[in-house]
Design an enzyme around this catalytic site. Structure first.
Site, PDB file in Angstrom:
ATOM      1  NE  ARG A 299     -34.232  20.451 -45.868  1.00  0.00           N
ATOM      2  CZ  ARG A 299     -34.164  21.139 -44.725  1.00  0.00           C
ATOM      3  NH1 ARG A 299     -35.000  22.143 -44.489  1.00  0.00           N
ATOM      4  NH2 ARG A 299     -33.278  20.807 -43.804  1.00  0.00           N
ATOM      5  N   GLY A 300     -36.064  17.841 -43.549  1.00  0.00           N
ATOM      6  CA  GLY A 300     -35.604  17.900 -42.173  1.00  0.00           C
ATOM      7  C   GLY A 300     -36.234  16.761 -41.404  1.00  0.00           C
TER       8      GLY A 300
ATOM      9  CD  GLN B 184     -30.976  20.236 -48.215  1.00  0.00           C
ATOM     10  OE1 GLN B 184     -29.993  19.511 -48.232  1.00  0.00           O
ATOM     11  NE2 GLN B 184     -32.151  19.807 -47.828  1.00  0.00           N
TER      12      GLN B 184
ATOM     13  CG  ASP C 202     -31.455  13.311 -41.649  1.00  0.00           C
ATOM     14  OD1 ASP C 202     -32.555  13.422 -42.206  1.00  0.00           O
ATOM     15  OD2 ASP C 202     -30.588  14.198 -41.679  1.00  0.00           O
TER      16      ASP C 202
ATOM     17  CG  ASN D  69     -26.600  15.976 -40.366  1.00  0.00           C
ATOM     18  OD1 ASN D  69     -27.828  16.030 -40.313  1.00  0.00           O
ATOM     19  ND2 ASN D  69     -25.856  17.060 -40.486  1.00  0.00           N
TER      20      ASN D  69
END
Length: 367
Positions: free
Chosen positions: A53-54, A203, A243, A253
């Site tokens: 992820r990211g 997260q 993102d 984001n």
């Protein structure tokens, strides 16, 4: 980055050259384990379930997934199917589309026999470019943060608030929003991070875990406590990742980012966004057109009868962003700012040379 004294990256090629090894982030912070991805299906699944992820890491993982897909079917139809599968896994992060289209541009003109090897090599180059971009963001951001007015409390310690995870776990190494923090810490600058946990997936725990593993002081807070922390004067600057950034500087984001930006604006605290150029969507000016991923209701639902809305992202307008920190320097969150720093035509040519922040005593430390 350091994990119990061992240098680690989130994704590496396996020695046999037939798979990639990832840090399985769904097991963190309880267990640190690697997972082998041997084909495109496994890669797509890992992205969908957030084992990787990211935004930066998603893009690189997808590039390798496309290469693995071409190893099995390198035809034009196979190329199209592979891209369609991977691009559907996480729709919001523009890095995913950027990575897949970059690989397509390299392999499409080649005969089928050469497509896998070229795609694999391209993914490898992209991984190293991601590391270099994050390091550059770290240098630019460290200069910017250290140049802030001396903190008002904690004996001169710099207090940074971040949201979600935009550290090395979200990239190949170093990270985006946390890169300046690591640069400052490693240079001996006293820095402390307020870590917003980002419900419902919490997260921020990933940020807390990696900061702790590297030895950076931090305090984990529930995401809705950030406004109170900002209001109390205990934050010198906010920095988050992204993102997707529209060409006119609006920032998409993790959900909750907008609330942090609004609170920072009210408290007079600068709000910075670490934005690698791969996260800039040059095709989009209207942030309402950004596809916002809606996560499963099961992440938050108490029972099967509870109606749920679970968007994964929100959009922060550019006027709430003090500045964007890219690998090419710092700029206003506006179309003019981005165009001056990361010109679209030169970006496509991959021959960018742009100004860095002014030289200073602090700047020399990050060369």
């Amino acid at each position: 980055m350091n994990v119990n004294g061992v240098r680690e990256r989130t994704l590496t090629e396996t020695p046999d050259g037939r798979a990639v090894s990832i840090v399985d982030q769904t097991l963190l912070p309880d267990r640190f384990e690697h997972l082998r991805l041997e084909d495109i299906a496994a890669t797509a699944s890992a992205i969908s379930r957030m084992s990787v992820r990211g935004a930066p890491l998603i893009g690189i993982a997808a590039a390798y997934g496309l290469a693995l897909g071409l190893r099995d079917d390198a035809s034009d139809a196979g190329l199209d199917r592979a891209i369609k599968l991977l691009i559907s896994t996480r729709p919001t992060a523009v890095n995913l589309r950027w990575a897949l289209e970059s690989v397509r541009a390299e392999v499409a003109p080649l005969p089928e026999s050469q497509r896998f090897s070229e795609a694999w090599a391209t993914a490898g180059r992209m991984a190293e470019e991601d590391v270099a971009a994050c390091q550059a963001i770290g240098r630019h951001g460290a200069v910017l943060l250290e140049s802030l007015q001396q903190p008002r409390r904690d004996g001169g310690r710099l207090n940074i608030l971040t949201h979600c995870n935009a550290g090395w776990l979200a990239a190949i190494d170093v990270g985006t929003a946390l890169a300046p923090v690591y640069f400052l810490h490693d240079a001996g600058v006293p820095v402390h991070v307020w870590v917003s946990e980002t419900r419902p997936r919490n997260q921020g725990l990933l940020t807390a875990w990696e900061l702790g593993a590297h030895g950076v002081p931090f305090t984990l807070i529930v995401d809705n406590a950030a406004g109170s922390i900002l209001q109390s004067g205990r934050v010198d600057a906010c920095i988050v990742g992204t993102d997707r950034v529209t060409r006119n500087g609006h920032v998409c984001n993790k959900i909750g980012t907008l609330l942090k930006a609004l609170a920072a604006d009210d408290a007079g605290v600068p709000f910075y966004v670490a934005a690698p150029s791969a996260s800039i969507d040059w095709t989009l000016s209207d942030s309402a057109l950004i596809p916002i991923e809606e996560r499963s209701a099961e992440e938050v639902r108490g029972n099967a009868n509870t109606p749920v809305l679970n968007p994964g992202f929100d959009v922060t307008p550019g006027h709430l962003v003090t500045a964007l920190i890219t690998e090419y320097g710092v700029c206003p969150a506006t179309e003019e700012g981005l165009a001056s720093l990361v010109p679209e035509a030169r970006l496509k040519e991959e021959k960018l040379l742009t100004p860095v922040p002014p030289e200073s005593t602090a700047a020399s430390r990050w060369k």
